[in-house]
Design a protein around this motif. Structure first.
Motif, PDB file in Angstrom:
ATOM      1  N   MET A   1       0.851  -1.183   0.000  1.00  0.00           N
ATOM      2  CA  MET A   1       0.000   0.000   0.000  1.00  0.00           C
ATOM      3  C   MET A   1       0.886   1.232   0.000  1.00  0.00           C
ATOM      4  O   MET A   1       1.791   1.343   0.828  1.00  0.00           O
ATOM      5  CB  MET A   1      -0.920   0.035   1.234  1.00  0.00           C
ATOM      6  N   SER A   2       0.634   2.149  -0.900  1.00  0.00           N
ATOM      7  CA  SER A   2       1.414   3.374  -0.938  1.00  0.00           C
ATOM      8  C   SER A   2       0.964   4.323   0.169  1.00  0.00           C
ATOM      9  O   SER A   2      -0.071   4.106   0.815  1.00  0.00           O
ATOM     10  CB  SER A   2       1.273   4.053  -2.293  1.00  0.00           C
ATOM     11  N   ILE A   3       1.709   5.375   0.371  1.00  0.00           N
ATOM     12  CA  ILE A   3       1.350   6.371   1.373  1.00  0.00           C
ATOM     13  C   ILE A   3      -0.020   6.968   1.078  1.00  0.00           C
ATOM     14  O   ILE A   3      -0.815   7.224   1.982  1.00  0.00           O
ATOM     15  CB  ILE A   3       2.421   7.464   1.457  1.00  0.00           C
ATOM     16  N   SER A   4      -0.320   7.139  -0.205  1.00  0.00           N
ATOM     17  CA  SER A   4      -1.604   7.716  -0.605  1.00  0.00           C
ATOM     18  C   SER A   4      -2.746   6.712  -0.565  1.00  0.00           C
ATOM     19  O   SER A   4      -3.895   7.089  -0.763  1.00  0.00           O
ATOM     20  CB  SER A   4      -1.496   8.306  -2.009  1.00  0.00           C
ATOM     21  N   GLY A   5      -2.425   5.436  -0.311  1.00  0.00           N
ATOM     22  CA  GLY A   5      -3.462   4.430  -0.168  1.00  0.00           C
ATOM     23  C   GLY A   5      -3.680   3.531  -1.352  1.00  0.00           C
ATOM     24  O   GLY A   5      -4.570   2.671  -1.331  1.00  0.00           O
ATOM     25  N   ASN A   6      -2.905   3.691  -2.410  1.00  0.00           N
ATOM     26  CA  ASN A   6      -3.040   2.790  -3.555  1.00  0.00           C
ATOM     27  C   ASN A   6      -2.503   1.408  -3.206  1.00  0.00           C
ATOM     28  O   ASN A   6      -1.497   1.275  -2.521  1.00  0.00           O
ATOM     29  CB  ASN A   6      -2.294   3.358  -4.758  1.00  0.00           C
ATOM     30  N   LEU A   7      -3.198   0.394  -3.689  1.00  0.00           N
ATOM     31  CA  LEU A   7      -2.874  -0.982  -3.340  1.00  0.00           C
ATOM     32  C   LEU A   7      -2.339  -1.749  -4.540  1.00  0.00           C
ATOM     33  O   LEU A   7      -2.658  -1.442  -5.695  1.00  0.00           O
ATOM     34  CB  LEU A   7      -4.126  -1.699  -2.810  1.00  0.00           C
ATOM     35  N   TYR A   8      -1.573  -2.756  -4.228  1.00  0.00           N
ATOM     36  CA  TYR A   8      -1.090  -3.673  -5.256  1.00  0.00           C
ATOM     37  C   TYR A   8      -0.865  -5.022  -4.599  1.00  0.00           C
ATOM     38  O   TYR A   8      -0.333  -5.095  -3.484  1.00  0.00           O
ATOM     39  CB  TYR A   8       0.219  -3.158  -5.875  1.00  0.00           C
ATOM     40  N   SER A   9      -1.282  -6.066  -5.270  1.00  0.00           N
ATOM     41  CA  SER A   9      -1.065  -7.416  -4.748  1.00  0.00           C
ATOM     42  C   SER A   9      -0.524  -8.315  -5.842  1.00  0.00           C
ATOM     43  O   SER A   9      -0.826  -8.124  -7.025  1.00  0.00           O
ATOM     44  CB  SER A   9      -2.371  -8.012  -4.219  1.00  0.00           C
ATOM     45  N   ALA A  10       0.244  -9.296  -5.414  1.00  0.00           N
ATOM     46  CA  ALA A  10       0.702 -10.310  -6.351  1.00  0.00           C
ATOM     47  C   ALA A  10      -0.505 -11.095  -6.866  1.00  0.00           C
ATOM     48  O   ALA A  10      -1.516 -11.234  -6.180  1.00  0.00           O
ATOM     49  CB  ALA A  10       1.686 -11.248  -5.656  1.00  0.00           C
ATOM     50  N   ASP A  11      -0.404 -11.582  -8.086  1.00  0.00           N
ATOM     51  CA  ASP A  11      -1.545 -12.228  -8.732  1.00  0.00           C
ATOM     52  C   ASP A  11      -2.129 -13.368  -7.907  1.00  0.00           C
ATOM     53  O   ASP A  11      -3.350 -13.521  -7.810  1.00  0.00           O
ATOM     54  CB  ASP A  11      -1.136 -12.742 -10.114  1.00  0.00           C
ATOM     55  N   SER A  12      -1.280 -14.166  -7.314  1.00  0.00           N
ATOM     56  CA  SER A  12      -1.772 -15.337  -6.588  1.00  0.00           C
ATOM     57  C   SER A  12      -2.488 -14.975  -5.287  1.00  0.00           C
ATOM     58  O   SER A  12      -3.162 -15.809  -4.695  1.00  0.00           O
ATOM     59  CB  SER A  12      -0.617 -16.300  -6.291  1.00  0.00           C
ATOM     60  N   MET A  13      -2.356 -13.713  -4.843  1.00  0.00           N
ATOM     61  CA  MET A  13      -2.976 -13.279  -3.607  1.00  0.00           C
ATOM     62  C   MET A  13      -4.212 -12.413  -3.845  1.00  0.00           C
ATOM     63  O   MET A  13      -4.981 -12.183  -2.914  1.00  0.00           O
ATOM     64  CB  MET A  13      -1.997 -12.467  -2.760  1.00  0.00           C
ATOM     65  N   LYS A  14      -4.392 -11.960  -5.074  1.00  0.00           N
ATOM     66  CA  LYS A  14      -5.525 -11.083  -5.349  1.00  0.00           C
ATOM     67  C   LYS A  14      -6.838 -11.769  -5.030  1.00  0.00           C
ATOM     68  O   LYS A  14      -7.060 -12.916  -5.399  1.00  0.00           O
ATOM     69  CB  LYS A  14      -5.485 -10.629  -6.811  1.00  0.00           C
ATOM     70  N   GLY A  15      -7.677 -11.032  -4.329  1.00  0.00           N
ATOM     71  CA  GLY A  15      -8.967 -11.589  -3.939  1.00  0.00           C
ATOM     72  C   GLY A  15      -8.927 -12.392  -2.664  1.00  0.00           C
ATOM     73  O   GLY A  15      -9.979 -12.727  -2.115  1.00  0.00           O
ATOM     74  N   ARG A  16      -7.740 -12.718  -2.192  1.00  0.00           N
ATOM     75  CA  ARG A  16      -7.613 -13.500  -0.959  1.00  0.00           C
ATOM     76  C   ARG A  16      -6.980 -12.713   0.177  1.00  0.00           C
ATOM     77  O   ARG A  16      -7.359 -12.873   1.333  1.00  0.00           O
ATOM     78  CB  ARG A  16      -6.789 -14.762  -1.207  1.00  0.00           C
TER      79      ARG A  16
END
Length: 124
Positions: A51-66
């Protein structure tokens, strides 16, 4: 003294959930981007979610949705909610803080501070 302390790891059955916590001392989480990483035995460390300071998120493909990352500024603590856990999620999980992750985050930017890790074991 800057310090990150993870907690919440343990043994869980496949399909179960865990919530990891990462409490910060000596600095304020809201001024830093957050990264969660993991390392399984015999494997390289990999990024899980950030999560960035501004709140943007990113997840690895295998973790998305979980897996879901969040931050409670009142407690100066960040969390990783992990659902639908699989045996391949077994690893030591680390939280990390990155000062340069202002608008976006990724797993290759510098993370200046790291926790000691907490073990997550998914097994029946």
């Amino acid at each position: 003294q800057l310090r990150l302390v993870e907690s919440g790891g343990g043994l869980v059955q496949p399909g179960g959930s865990l919530r990891l916590s990462c409490a910060a001392s000596g600095f304020i989480w809201s001024y830093y981007g957050i990264g969660w990483f993991r390392q399984a035995p015999g494997k390289e460390r990999e990024g899980v979610s950030c999560m960035s300071i501004s709140g943007n998120l990113y997840s690895a493909d295998s973790m998305k949705g979980r897996f879901t990352i969040s931050r409670d500024n009142t407690k100066n603590t960040v969390y990783l909610q992990m659902n639908s856990l699989k045996p391949e999620d077994t690893a030591v999980y680390y939280c990390a803080a990155g000062r340069t992750l202002s608008k976006v985050c990724d797993f290759t930017s510098p993370y200046e501070h790291w926790g000691q890790g907490t073990q997550v074991t998914v097994s029946s």
